[in-house]
Design a protein around this motif. Structure first.
Motif, mmCIF file in Angstrom:
data_model
loop_
_atom_site.group_PDB
_atom_site.id
_atom_site.type_symbol
_atom_site.label_atom_id
_atom_site.label_comp_id
_atom_site.label_asym_id
_atom_site.label_seq_id
_atom_site.Cartn_x
_atom_site.Cartn_y
_atom_site.Cartn_z
ATOM 1 N N ARG A 33 0.830 -1.213 0.000
ATOM 2 C CA ARG A 33 0.000 0.000 0.000
ATOM 3 C C ARG A 33 0.860 1.257 0.000
ATOM 4 O O ARG A 33 0.464 2.287 -0.550
ATOM 5 C CB ARG A 33 -0.939 -0.004 1.203
ATOM 6 N N ALA A 89 -3.671 0.501 -5.100
ATOM 7 C CA ALA A 89 -3.128 0.048 -3.816
ATOM 8 C C ALA A 89 -3.462 0.994 -2.674
ATOM 9 O O ALA A 89 -3.834 0.560 -1.580
ATOM 10 C CB ALA A 89 -1.611 -0.136 -3.941
ATOM 11 N N SER A 90 -3.343 2.296 -2.895
ATOM 12 C CA SER A 90 -3.554 3.253 -1.808
ATOM 13 C C SER A 90 -5.022 3.417 -1.446
ATOM 14 O O SER A 90 -5.352 3.887 -0.359
ATOM 15 C CB SER A 90 -2.968 4.611 -2.193
ATOM 16 N N GLU A 129 -6.967 -2.317 4.043
ATOM 17 C CA GLU A 129 -6.301 -3.548 4.452
ATOM 18 C C GLU A 129 -7.306 -4.693 4.558
ATOM 19 O O GLU A 129 -6.999 -5.837 4.212
ATOM 20 C CB GLU A 129 -5.584 -3.341 5.786
#
Length: 520
Positions: free
Chosen positions: A215, A235-236, A240
């Motif tokens: 991330r 990803a960012s 999670e």
């Protein structure tokens, strides 16, 4: 290297595109119709547990292996089966998970061997060394080019691996678990280097199992589970918890009935136990404290390389404790080696059966002696060979070990049958404490069920069992309490019935409760 990034019609062409990549091994479908695209200058994270197919996929891209089906397109053009040398000539470079340097040689000798046969790199040694030093200085990755590799730290070896790849000025850099041997400070510096490279147009495939790293570094992320792509995303932006679901699945594990341990006594007690830093992977176990009671199975989850082997060696006595205390059945065994711990009631089923668990060339009887010599030693130097032969026969019969004959070597057994023999060896004396490392790895379903049944029987007889495995189904089936290892740090233990699978997945990849607390 490379070709223009746009087609004649103005459509942006992926630097690399995988279409339906499939790779099979006997009994294993490692990659199952994998699709993936990476653009010029993009850092793509490839996330997955051990065994999910990440490394196999990268070896197919780089030409180490050939896919059984599917297409690989490079700058819009299909590439045929090739070798790593051809891949380098095209503009690909790869840093493998395990160092591929030749240790007795110097840094520059390794660099020259890597570049041998590539057009434009038949330069005099002094010119090559100057190019290497100039690149190292520009990226702030200092390495002595004349040093022998076996004198370098893990972090310095990683720099050599990366720098020799970057001398190619690649269009695609593949990194397979590149931070495994780096300290947090080295990881931060390494990520700056990768960003600089990507800003210059190089595409990067970053293979990892660590959620925070993916991330923090990557533009896009692709998740693999059991050989299949379970999702792609930014990803960012992806949380999670979303990544954890893609990583371990949404299935609710089947939990065993709630139960009370057979006894209340603590049979295995680790109190702030630590060992020396491992010279090969640089991992330092953080102080470990855990207790396992009579008639209890404690499960430890974790992706390989996060401290499982260190923990096993500390408990077995193969590695000396640096600080802390270890007790077996109330006896302080901290300063004793494996033989004394075995005699005190500790037995271990190791993770690697043909290297750690058995000596293939030796007979089953001699392999039984390795961890049970105290059972057969009489006065002087004699052994009770008759009792030893009876015990070999007992293990073969009661554990259904398929062997050519009682006197066969361990190497004559299949993997599953050797695993059953090793478990039988460990349970022969009804140990007080049993450590099981990946006990059903690589065995068929029938053998796995037999091994599970025996582990549960040992628990019912009062043994304290520590189960270390990457198989989450196995953990939820057998364990009473579960924790996780991540980067040398162990989580608190939670009752199995109170620990959601997704939360455990976060712990295993450095997220959730483990975030920011692990030390490499």
């Amino acid at each position: 290297m490379g070709v223009p990034d746009e087609s004649p019609h103005g459509v942006r062409i992926p630097r690399l595109e995988l279409i339906g990549i499939t790779r099979r091994y006997p009994g294993v479908l490692a990659n199952d119709g994998v699709d993936l695209r990476i653009a010029p200058g993009e850092i793509r994270g490839l996330l997955g547990e051990n065994g999910s197919g990440k490394s196999t996929l990268m070896r197919c891209i780089y030409g180490v292996e050939q896919p059984d089906a599917g297409e690989i397109l490079w700058n819009g053009r299909q590439i045929r089966p090739m070798s790593p040398r051809v891949a380098r000539a095209l503009g690909m470079a790869m840093v493998f998970q395990h160092f591929s340097l030749i240790e007795p040689l110097s840094v520059m000798d390794n660099v020259r061997l890597y570049l041998d046969g590539i057009d434009g790199f038949d330069r005099p040694p002094a010119v090559m060394r100057e190019s290497f030093l100039s690149l190292a200085e520009s990226l702030d990755l200092p390495v002595d080019p004349l040093a022998r590799v076996d004198d370098l730290s893990p972090g310095e070896r990683q720099r050599v691996e990366v720098l020799r790849c970057l001398l190619l000025k690649p269009d695609l850099l593949i990194l397979d678990e590149p931070t495994a041997a780096l300290t947090p400070g080295e990881v931060a510096q390494f990520f700056k280097v990768l960003r600089t490279i990507a800003d210059g147009g190089c595409s990067i495939l970053f293979i990892s199992h660590k959620l925070p790293e993916v991330r923090a570094l990557c533009d896009q992320v692709t998740v693999l589970r059991r050989g299949k792509v379970t999702g792609h995303g930014i990803a960012s932006v992806m949380s999670e918890s979303e990544l954890a679901v893609l990583l371990v699945g949404e299935e609710t594990p089947v939990l065993p009935p709630a139960r009370t341990p057979v006894g209340s006594g603590v049979l295995l007690d680790l109190d702030q136990l630590t060992g020396a830093t491992n010279a090969l992977d640089g991992l330092q176990m953080q102080p470990v404290s855990l207790q396992v009671r009579s008639g209890e199975i404690v499960g430890i989850a974790g992706i390989s390389g996060n401290g499982q082997e260190h923990l096993n060696n500390l408990i077995s006595g193969e590695s000396a404790a640096r600080t802390g205390r270890l007790s077996v059945a109330g006896r302080d065994m901290t300063r004793y080696g494996p033989a004394r711990r075995y005699a005190a009631g500790l037995q271990i089923v190791p993770a690697e059966r043909t290297h750690q668990g058995a000596i293939p060339a030796m007979s089953l009887a001699d392999n039984l002696l390795l961890t049970n010599v105290h059972r057969y030693a009489s006065r002087g130097l004699t052994l009770d060979r008759e009792q030893l032969a009876r015990d070999v026969r007992e293990i073969i019969d009661s554990f259904d070990v398929r062997t050519p004959h009682q006197h066969a070597s361990a190497g004559a057994l299949s993997g599953g049958n050797l695993q059953k023999f090793l478990l039988g060896r460990a349970l022969l004396d009804q140990p007080r404490v049993l450590i099981c490392n990946h006990p059903t790895w690589g065995v068929d379903l029938r053998a796995a069920h037999a091994i599970h049944r025996r582990i549960l029987e040992a628990r019912s007889q009062g043994a304290a069992i520590l189960l270390i495995t990457e198989d989450l189904d196995e953990l939820y089936l057998l364990a009473d309490r579960i924790g996780a290892l991540y980067s040398g740090r162990i989580s608190p233990l939670r009752p199995t019935r109170e620990l959601p699978l997704q939360e455990l997945g976060l712990w295993m990849t450095g997220g959730g409760e483990m975030a920011g607390k692990a030390v490499a």
